[in-house]
Write a protein that holds these residues in place. Structure first.
Motif, PDB file in Angstrom:
ATOM      1  N   THR A  85       0.814  -1.224   0.000  1.00  0.00           N
ATOM      2  CA  THR A  85       0.000   0.000   0.000  1.00  0.00           C
ATOM      3  C   THR A  85       0.843   1.268   0.000  1.00  0.00           C
ATOM      4  O   THR A  85       0.362   2.331  -0.375  1.00  0.00           O
ATOM      5  CB  THR A  85      -0.930   0.037   1.232  1.00  0.00           C
ATOM      6  OG1 THR A  85      -0.135   0.032   2.425  1.00  0.00           O
ATOM      7  CG2 THR A  85      -1.884  -1.141   1.245  1.00  0.00           C
ATOM      8  N   TRP A  86       2.097   1.185   0.425  1.00  0.00           N
ATOM      9  CA  TRP A  86       2.972   2.351   0.502  1.00  0.00           C
ATOM     10  C   TRP A  86       3.790   2.561  -0.769  1.00  0.00           C
ATOM     11  O   TRP A  86       4.525   3.541  -0.889  1.00  0.00           O
ATOM     12  CB  TRP A  86       3.935   2.214   1.690  1.00  0.00           C
ATOM     13  CG  TRP A  86       4.664   0.913   1.707  1.00  0.00           C
ATOM     14  CD1 TRP A  86       4.332  -0.194   2.432  1.00  0.00           C
ATOM     15  CD2 TRP A  86       5.812   0.551   0.941  1.00  0.00           C
ATOM     16  NE1 TRP A  86       5.205  -1.223   2.175  1.00  0.00           N
ATOM     17  CE2 TRP A  86       6.132  -0.794   1.245  1.00  0.00           C
ATOM     18  CE3 TRP A  86       6.612   1.207   0.018  1.00  0.00           C
ATOM     19  CZ2 TRP A  86       7.204  -1.472   0.684  1.00  0.00           C
ATOM     20  CZ3 TRP A  86       7.682   0.525  -0.550  1.00  0.00           C
ATOM     21  CH2 TRP A  86       7.972  -0.794  -0.208  1.00  0.00           C
ATOM     22  N   CYS A  87       3.675   1.671  -1.729  1.00  0.00           N
ATOM     23  CA  CYS A  87       4.515   1.655  -2.930  1.00  0.00           C
ATOM     24  C   CYS A  87       3.867   2.465  -4.064  1.00  0.00           C
ATOM     25  O   CYS A  87       2.836   2.053  -4.598  1.00  0.00           O
ATOM     26  CB  CYS A  87       4.703   0.191  -3.333  1.00  0.00           C
ATOM     27  SG  CYS A  87       5.308  -0.104  -4.980  1.00  0.00           S
ATOM     28  N   PHE A 124      -6.897   0.188   2.698  1.00  0.00           N
ATOM     29  CA  PHE A 124      -6.517   0.612   1.348  1.00  0.00           C
ATOM     30  C   PHE A 124      -7.553   0.145   0.314  1.00  0.00           C
ATOM     31  O   PHE A 124      -7.977   0.922  -0.545  1.00  0.00           O
ATOM     32  CB  PHE A 124      -5.133   0.046   1.005  1.00  0.00           C
ATOM     33  CG  PHE A 124      -4.659   0.405  -0.377  1.00  0.00           C
ATOM     34  CD1 PHE A 124      -4.047   1.620  -0.623  1.00  0.00           C
ATOM     35  CD2 PHE A 124      -4.820  -0.481  -1.437  1.00  0.00           C
ATOM     36  CE1 PHE A 124      -3.605   1.954  -1.896  1.00  0.00           C
ATOM     37  CE2 PHE A 124      -4.379  -0.163  -2.707  1.00  0.00           C
ATOM     38  CZ  PHE A 124      -3.774   1.063  -2.940  1.00  0.00           C
ATOM     39  N   ILE A 125      -7.967  -1.115   0.395  1.00  0.00           N
ATOM     40  CA  ILE A 125      -8.941  -1.680  -0.549  1.00  0.00           C
ATOM     41  C   ILE A 125     -10.279  -0.954  -0.429  1.00  0.00           C
ATOM     42  O   ILE A 125     -10.893  -0.589  -1.435  1.00  0.00           O
ATOM     43  CB  ILE A 125      -9.122  -3.203  -0.308  1.00  0.00           C
ATOM     44  CG1 ILE A 125      -7.807  -3.945  -0.558  1.00  0.00           C
ATOM     45  CG2 ILE A 125     -10.250  -3.770  -1.147  1.00  0.00           C
ATOM     46  CD1 ILE A 125      -7.277  -3.857  -1.960  1.00  0.00           C
ATOM     47  N   THR A 126     -10.720  -0.717   0.796  1.00  0.00           N
ATOM     48  CA  THR A 126     -11.998  -0.027   1.030  1.00  0.00           C
ATOM     49  C   THR A 126     -11.947   1.413   0.529  1.00  0.00           C
ATOM     50  O   THR A 126     -12.859   1.875  -0.161  1.00  0.00           O
ATOM     51  CB  THR A 126     -12.349  -0.052   2.529  1.00  0.00           C
ATOM     52  OG1 THR A 126     -12.406  -1.414   2.957  1.00  0.00           O
ATOM     53  CG2 THR A 126     -13.679   0.633   2.792  1.00  0.00           C
ATOM     54  N   LYS A 127     -10.859   2.113   0.859  1.00  0.00           N
ATOM     55  CA  LYS A 127     -10.697   3.515   0.448  1.00  0.00           C
ATOM     56  C   LYS A 127     -10.765   3.665  -1.071  1.00  0.00           C
ATOM     57  O   LYS A 127     -11.334   4.623  -1.587  1.00  0.00           O
ATOM     58  CB  LYS A 127      -9.361   4.044   0.969  1.00  0.00           C
ATOM     59  CG  LYS A 127      -9.009   5.437   0.524  1.00  0.00           C
ATOM     60  CD  LYS A 127      -7.617   5.817   1.014  1.00  0.00           C
ATOM     61  CE  LYS A 127      -7.117   7.029   0.268  1.00  0.00           C
ATOM     62  NZ  LYS A 127      -5.695   7.249   0.481  1.00  0.00           N
ATOM     63  N   ASN A 128     -10.176   2.708  -1.799  1.00  0.00           N
ATOM     64  CA  ASN A 128     -10.120   2.788  -3.256  1.00  0.00           C
ATOM     65  C   ASN A 128     -11.221   2.002  -3.959  1.00  0.00           C
ATOM     66  O   ASN A 128     -11.260   1.973  -5.185  1.00  0.00           O
ATOM     67  CB  ASN A 128      -8.739   2.315  -3.739  1.00  0.00           C
ATOM     68  CG  ASN A 128      -7.657   3.274  -3.319  1.00  0.00           C
ATOM     69  OD1 ASN A 128      -7.564   4.379  -3.823  1.00  0.00           O
ATOM     70  ND2 ASN A 128      -6.843   2.865  -2.362  1.00  0.00           N
ATOM     71  N   ASN A 129     -12.077   1.346  -3.176  1.00  0.00           N
ATOM     72  CA  ASN A 129     -13.220   0.614  -3.709  1.00  0.00           C
ATOM     73  C   ASN A 129     -12.807  -0.473  -4.717  1.00  0.00           C
ATOM     74  O   ASN A 129     -13.423  -0.620  -5.768  1.00  0.00           O
ATOM     75  CB  ASN A 129     -14.225   1.587  -4.338  1.00  0.00           C
ATOM     76  CG  ASN A 129     -15.602   0.966  -4.466  1.00  0.00           C
ATOM     77  OD1 ASN A 129     -15.972   0.102  -3.681  1.00  0.00           O
ATOM     78  ND2 ASN A 129     -16.348   1.391  -5.469  1.00  0.00           N
ATOM     79  N   TYR A 130     -11.738  -1.223  -4.394  1.00  0.00           N
ATOM     80  CA  TYR A 130     -11.291  -2.312  -5.253  1.00  0.00           C
ATOM     81  C   TYR A 130     -12.088  -3.571  -4.933  1.00  0.00           C
ATOM     82  O   TYR A 130     -12.485  -3.793  -3.793  1.00  0.00           O
ATOM     83  CB  TYR A 130      -9.794  -2.576  -5.084  1.00  0.00           C
ATOM     84  CG  TYR A 130      -8.929  -1.449  -5.596  1.00  0.00           C
ATOM     85  CD1 TYR A 130      -9.188  -0.827  -6.815  1.00  0.00           C
ATOM     86  CD2 TYR A 130      -7.838  -1.003  -4.875  1.00  0.00           C
ATOM     87  CE1 TYR A 130      -8.393   0.203  -7.282  1.00  0.00           C
ATOM     88  CE2 TYR A 130      -7.028   0.025  -5.340  1.00  0.00           C
ATOM     89  CZ  TYR A 130      -7.322   0.621  -6.549  1.00  0.00           C
ATOM     90  OH  TYR A 130      -6.536   1.634  -7.021  1.00  0.00           O
TER      91      TYR A 130
END
Length: 187
Positions: A85-87, A124-130
């Motif tokens: 997630t930091w990359c 990260f997944i939730t924030k970006n709706n993946y």
């Protein structure tokens, strides 16, 4: 001694340098730059240089806590993406990977692998709706997957040969990748 003149290009250069030094603005700028670099789709490995995955003894834990045994992927087309997630290059290529996943999730085995905590990944997944699941390794990965740099993505054919081995950001939702997957699914 003459004072140097500050023209517009010097001022812009100084602003960009300053923005890259500030931690809050560094990552968005890096992601933006990597998105530009990721416009090109990955290339395939020449047939005579393809490495074969010979053992599938690898266990992963999904973001829902389920154990996935890589043996289940044997004989199928597989896309494995090592990321974090930091990359910045990982973040840059995620939208194209998610779009490819949405189109091929019923035909191709997708394994998104990260060593980060489930909470970090989930946020990260939730924030970006993946829509894809993320796995963390439970056991060591098979030898052909040397993921010493991320993002690192592999596409494996039904016979276990690594057809695509890409380090760095790429456009995974390109016509070339889709065509390659369609061809691999026919075999």
């Amino acid at each position: 001694m003459k004072k140097p003149k500050l023209n517009t290009s010097n001022i812009i250069f100084l602003i960009v340098i300053l923005l890259l030094i500030i931690p809050q603005t560094r990552q968005p700028i890096q992601v933006f730059l990597h998105k530009g670099l990721a416009l090109i789709g990955p290339s395939t490995v020449a047939e005579d240089k393809r490495e074969q995955v010979t053992h599938y003894n690898w266990e992963l834990i999904s973001d829902t806590g389920d154990v996935y045994n890589f043996n289940e992927a044997q004989g199928k087309v597989v896309l494995i993406n090592f990321w974090a997630t930091w990359c910045p290059p990982c973040i840059a290529e995620m939208p194209s990977l998610d779009a490819l996943y949405e189109s091929y999730k019923d035909k191709v085995v997708f394994l998104f692998v990260s060593n980060e905590s489930q909470e970090t990944i989930s946020n990260f997944i939730t924030k970006n709706n993946y829509g894809f699941k993320v796995h963390t390794p439970k056991t060591a990965y098979p030898k052909p997957f040397d993921a010493s740099a991320i993002p690192r993505t592999y596409v494996i054919d039904k016979k276990g040969f690594i057809v695509i081995d890409k380090t760095g950001a790429a456009n995974w939702n390109s016509d070339g990748v889709r065509s390659q997957l369609d061809d691999l699914l026919k075999d």
